[in-house]
Design a protein around this motif. Structure first.
Motif, PDB file in Angstrom:
ATOM      1  N   VAL A  92       0.553   7.947  -9.969  1.00  0.00           N
ATOM      2  CA  VAL A  92       1.354   6.719  -9.847  1.00  0.00           C
ATOM      3  C   VAL A  92       2.028   6.397 -11.184  1.00  0.00           C
ATOM      4  O   VAL A  92       3.220   6.087 -11.238  1.00  0.00           O
ATOM      5  CB  VAL A  92       0.464   5.538  -9.392  1.00  0.00           C
ATOM      6  CG1 VAL A  92       1.206   4.215  -9.546  1.00  0.00           C
ATOM      7  CG2 VAL A  92       0.036   5.731  -7.942  1.00  0.00           C
ATOM      8  N   ILE A  93       1.267   6.476 -12.266  1.00  0.00           N
ATOM      9  CA  ILE A  93       1.818   6.207 -13.600  1.00  0.00           C
ATOM     10  C   ILE A  93       2.944   7.189 -13.916  1.00  0.00           C
ATOM     11  O   ILE A  93       4.011   6.807 -14.415  1.00  0.00           O
ATOM     12  CB  ILE A  93       0.710   6.273 -14.669  1.00  0.00           C
ATOM     13  CG1 ILE A  93      -0.306   5.154 -14.440  1.00  0.00           C
ATOM     14  CG2 ILE A  93       1.304   6.172 -16.071  1.00  0.00           C
ATOM     15  CD1 ILE A  93      -1.536   5.258 -15.329  1.00  0.00           C
ATOM     16  N   ARG A 102      10.788   4.636  -7.156  1.00  0.00           N
ATOM     17  CA  ARG A 102      11.128   3.271  -7.565  1.00  0.00           C
ATOM     18  C   ARG A 102      10.089   2.241  -7.137  1.00  0.00           C
ATOM     19  O   ARG A 102       9.916   1.232  -7.797  1.00  0.00           O
ATOM     20  CB  ARG A 102      12.487   2.878  -6.951  1.00  0.00           C
ATOM     21  CG  ARG A 102      13.661   3.749  -7.382  1.00  0.00           C
ATOM     22  CD  ARG A 102      14.021   3.552  -8.830  1.00  0.00           C
ATOM     23  NE  ARG A 102      14.156   2.150  -9.200  1.00  0.00           N
ATOM     24  CZ  ARG A 102      15.211   1.387  -8.893  1.00  0.00           C
ATOM     25  NH1 ARG A 102      16.234   1.904  -8.214  1.00  0.00           N
ATOM     26  NH2 ARG A 102      15.257   0.141  -9.265  1.00  0.00           N
ATOM     27  N   PHE A 103       9.452   2.473  -5.985  1.00  0.00           N
ATOM     28  CA  PHE A 103       8.535   1.472  -5.436  1.00  0.00           C
ATOM     29  C   PHE A 103       7.347   2.232  -4.853  1.00  0.00           C
ATOM     30  O   PHE A 103       7.473   2.901  -3.825  1.00  0.00           O
ATOM     31  CB  PHE A 103       9.255   0.655  -4.371  1.00  0.00           C
ATOM     32  CG  PHE A 103       8.444  -0.484  -3.784  1.00  0.00           C
ATOM     33  CD1 PHE A 103       7.218  -0.865  -4.310  1.00  0.00           C
ATOM     34  CD2 PHE A 103       8.934  -1.191  -2.690  1.00  0.00           C
ATOM     35  CE1 PHE A 103       6.492  -1.908  -3.767  1.00  0.00           C
ATOM     36  CE2 PHE A 103       8.217  -2.239  -2.140  1.00  0.00           C
ATOM     37  CZ  PHE A 103       6.993  -2.595  -2.669  1.00  0.00           C
ATOM     38  N   ILE A 104       6.189   2.129  -5.528  1.00  0.00           N
ATOM     39  CA  ILE A 104       5.039   2.971  -5.216  1.00  0.00           C
ATOM     40  C   ILE A 104       3.840   2.096  -4.834  1.00  0.00           C
ATOM     41  O   ILE A 104       3.156   1.563  -5.711  1.00  0.00           O
ATOM     42  CB  ILE A 104       4.660   3.860  -6.417  1.00  0.00           C
ATOM     43  CG1 ILE A 104       5.902   4.537  -7.005  1.00  0.00           C
ATOM     44  CG2 ILE A 104       3.614   4.894  -6.006  1.00  0.00           C
ATOM     45  CD1 ILE A 104       5.686   5.107  -8.391  1.00  0.00           C
ATOM     46  N   PRO A 105       3.546   1.939  -3.557  1.00  0.00           N
ATOM     47  CA  PRO A 105       2.304   1.284  -3.155  1.00  0.00           C
ATOM     48  C   PRO A 105       1.123   2.257  -3.220  1.00  0.00           C
ATOM     49  O   PRO A 105       1.219   3.398  -2.760  1.00  0.00           O
ATOM     50  CB  PRO A 105       2.559   0.856  -1.705  1.00  0.00           C
ATOM     51  CG  PRO A 105       4.047   0.962  -1.518  1.00  0.00           C
ATOM     52  CD  PRO A 105       4.477   2.080  -2.419  1.00  0.00           C
ATOM     53  N   LEU A 106       0.036   1.805  -3.803  1.00  0.00           N
ATOM     54  CA  LEU A 106      -1.228   2.541  -3.820  1.00  0.00           C
ATOM     55  C   LEU A 106      -2.211   1.753  -2.966  1.00  0.00           C
ATOM     56  O   LEU A 106      -2.592   0.634  -3.309  1.00  0.00           O
ATOM     57  CB  LEU A 106      -1.751   2.683  -5.256  1.00  0.00           C
ATOM     58  CG  LEU A 106      -3.155   3.278  -5.430  1.00  0.00           C
ATOM     59  CD1 LEU A 106      -3.253   4.656  -4.814  1.00  0.00           C
ATOM     60  CD2 LEU A 106      -3.548   3.303  -6.905  1.00  0.00           C
ATOM     61  N   LEU A 107      -2.598   2.328  -1.837  1.00  0.00           N
ATOM     62  CA  LEU A 107      -3.457   1.644  -0.876  1.00  0.00           C
ATOM     63  C   LEU A 107      -4.863   2.228  -0.956  1.00  0.00           C
ATOM     64  O   LEU A 107      -5.048   3.445  -0.865  1.00  0.00           O
ATOM     65  CB  LEU A 107      -2.908   1.803   0.542  1.00  0.00           C
ATOM     66  CG  LEU A 107      -1.432   1.437   0.736  1.00  0.00           C
ATOM     67  CD1 LEU A 107      -1.044   1.600   2.196  1.00  0.00           C
ATOM     68  CD2 LEU A 107      -1.147   0.018   0.253  1.00  0.00           C
ATOM     69  N   ILE A 186       5.004  -0.918  -9.088  1.00  0.00           N
ATOM     70  CA  ILE A 186       3.733  -0.376  -8.604  1.00  0.00           C
ATOM     71  C   ILE A 186       3.010  -1.511  -7.891  1.00  0.00           C
ATOM     72  O   ILE A 186       2.846  -2.590  -8.439  1.00  0.00           O
ATOM     73  CB  ILE A 186       2.864   0.137  -9.768  1.00  0.00           C
ATOM     74  CG1 ILE A 186       3.565   1.285 -10.504  1.00  0.00           C
ATOM     75  CG2 ILE A 186       1.497   0.573  -9.271  1.00  0.00           C
ATOM     76  CD1 ILE A 186       2.895   1.644 -11.829  1.00  0.00           C
ATOM     77  N   MET A 187       2.587  -1.258  -6.662  1.00  0.00           N
ATOM     78  CA  MET A 187       1.878  -2.271  -5.887  1.00  0.00           C
ATOM     79  C   MET A 187       0.542  -1.716  -5.431  1.00  0.00           C
ATOM     80  O   MET A 187       0.443  -0.520  -5.133  1.00  0.00           O
ATOM     81  CB  MET A 187       2.696  -2.675  -4.660  1.00  0.00           C
ATOM     82  CG  MET A 187       2.161  -3.878  -3.913  1.00  0.00           C
ATOM     83  SD  MET A 187       2.688  -3.906  -2.178  1.00  0.00           S
ATOM     84  CE  MET A 187       1.432  -2.881  -1.428  1.00  0.00           C
ATOM     85  N   LYS A 212       7.336   6.202  -2.048  1.00  0.00           N
ATOM     86  CA  LYS A 212       6.153   7.071  -2.063  1.00  0.00           C
ATOM     87  C   LYS A 212       4.942   6.174  -1.876  1.00  0.00           C
ATOM     88  O   LYS A 212       4.752   5.220  -2.630  1.00  0.00           O
ATOM     89  CB  LYS A 212       6.038   7.854  -3.366  1.00  0.00           C
ATOM     90  CG  LYS A 212       4.834   8.794  -3.386  1.00  0.00           C
ATOM     91  CD  LYS A 212       4.819   9.658  -4.638  1.00  0.00           C
ATOM     92  CE  LYS A 212       3.635  10.611  -4.645  1.00  0.00           C
ATOM     93  NZ  LYS A 212       3.650  11.493  -5.856  1.00  0.00           N
ATOM     94  N   VAL A 213       4.147   6.466  -0.871  1.00  0.00           N
ATOM     95  CA  VAL A 213       2.945   5.671  -0.579  1.00  0.00           C
ATOM     96  C   VAL A 213       1.728   6.577  -0.730  1.00  0.00           C
ATOM     97  O   VAL A 213       1.686   7.665  -0.155  1.00  0.00           O
ATOM     98  CB  VAL A 213       2.985   5.073   0.844  1.00  0.00           C
ATOM     99  CG1 VAL A 213       1.726   4.274   1.117  1.00  0.00           C
ATOM    100  CG2 VAL A 213       4.230   4.209   1.020  1.00  0.00           C
TER     101      VAL A 213
END
Length: 219
Positions: A92-93, A102-107, A186-187, A212-213
């Motif tokens: 993610v980093i 641009r917008f990366i959710p980490l669930l 980063i979410m 990218k999820v």
């Protein structure tokens, strides 16, 4: 006392222009990290990866990296204790710093685990010396907040707001002209959180959907 406290709050929220960015210390090191997820991990997080990677790690990293570069879907099963969470946190980093996504959710499996991952990512961005040396356009504005995060409301670079967000739900990296990471978000969330229909507003007002999820240990 009340007036003094109010003055301190106003001062902490006031922010300031960060001035010129430092130069990149090691461009070759930065370039090498852009070519390989595992090289990025070795270079910038040696304490988190003290042992050699196995062939299984190499295969898993290649699949994760390919999704970041080209898109697609992949599911990877790895034993407990094999470093999968650490690997995806560093991925993610990497995707954020290089502007690969641009917008990366980490669930994560639940909110407690997602908060733990976000805390580790934030700590790397605030304390990792090698990242600060090689990614000044991202790390330097964060360090200038001096961990007083409401200063972000008034922080500017060459007169323009950096728009850093540093919350319990995620991070918005500084808006810096010419930076590939400008405004990247980063979410984090638990898998049962409100994750449908996610969107963000980019530095130029455009609506950005997750590109990218990563779902870690969702079973």
């Amino acid at each position: 006392r009340e007036s003094q406290a109010a003055a301190m709050r106003e001062q902490s929220a006031e922010g300031r222009d960060i001035g010129d960015l430092p130069e990149v210390v090691d461009a070759k090191r930065r370039e090498k990290g852009s070519k390989s997820l595992l090289d990025f991990c070795r270079i910038y997080f040696p304490a988190r990866f003290p042992w050699a990677f196995s062939k299984d790690h190499e295969e898993a990293a290649a699949k994760i990296e390919r999704c970041g570069a080209e898109g697609g879907n992949v599911a990877i099963a790895m034993p407990r204790g094999s470093g999968k969470t650490t690997l995806v946190e560093c991925d993610v980093i990497r995707d954020a710093l290089y502007g690969f996504r641009r917008f990366i959710p980490l669930l994560q499996a639940n909110d407690k685990l997602s908060a733990k991952s976000l805390k580790k990512i934030k700590k790397e961005l605030e304390t990792n010396k090698a990242l600060a040396e090689d990614f000044p356009e991202v790390i330097y504005p964060i360090l200038k907040l001096e961990r007083i995060h409401n200063r972000a409301n008034g922080q500017t670079y060459k007169g323009e707001p950096t728009r850093i967000e540093w919350t319990a739900e995620g991070i918005t990296l500084p808006t810096i002209a010419g930076s590939k990471a400008s405004g990247t978000q980063i979410m984090v969330s638990g898998i049962e959180g409100a994750v449908r229909g996610l969107s963000m507003v980019g530095p130029n007002g455009e609506i950005i959907r997750p590109d990218k999820v990563i779902i870690d240990d969702a079973q």
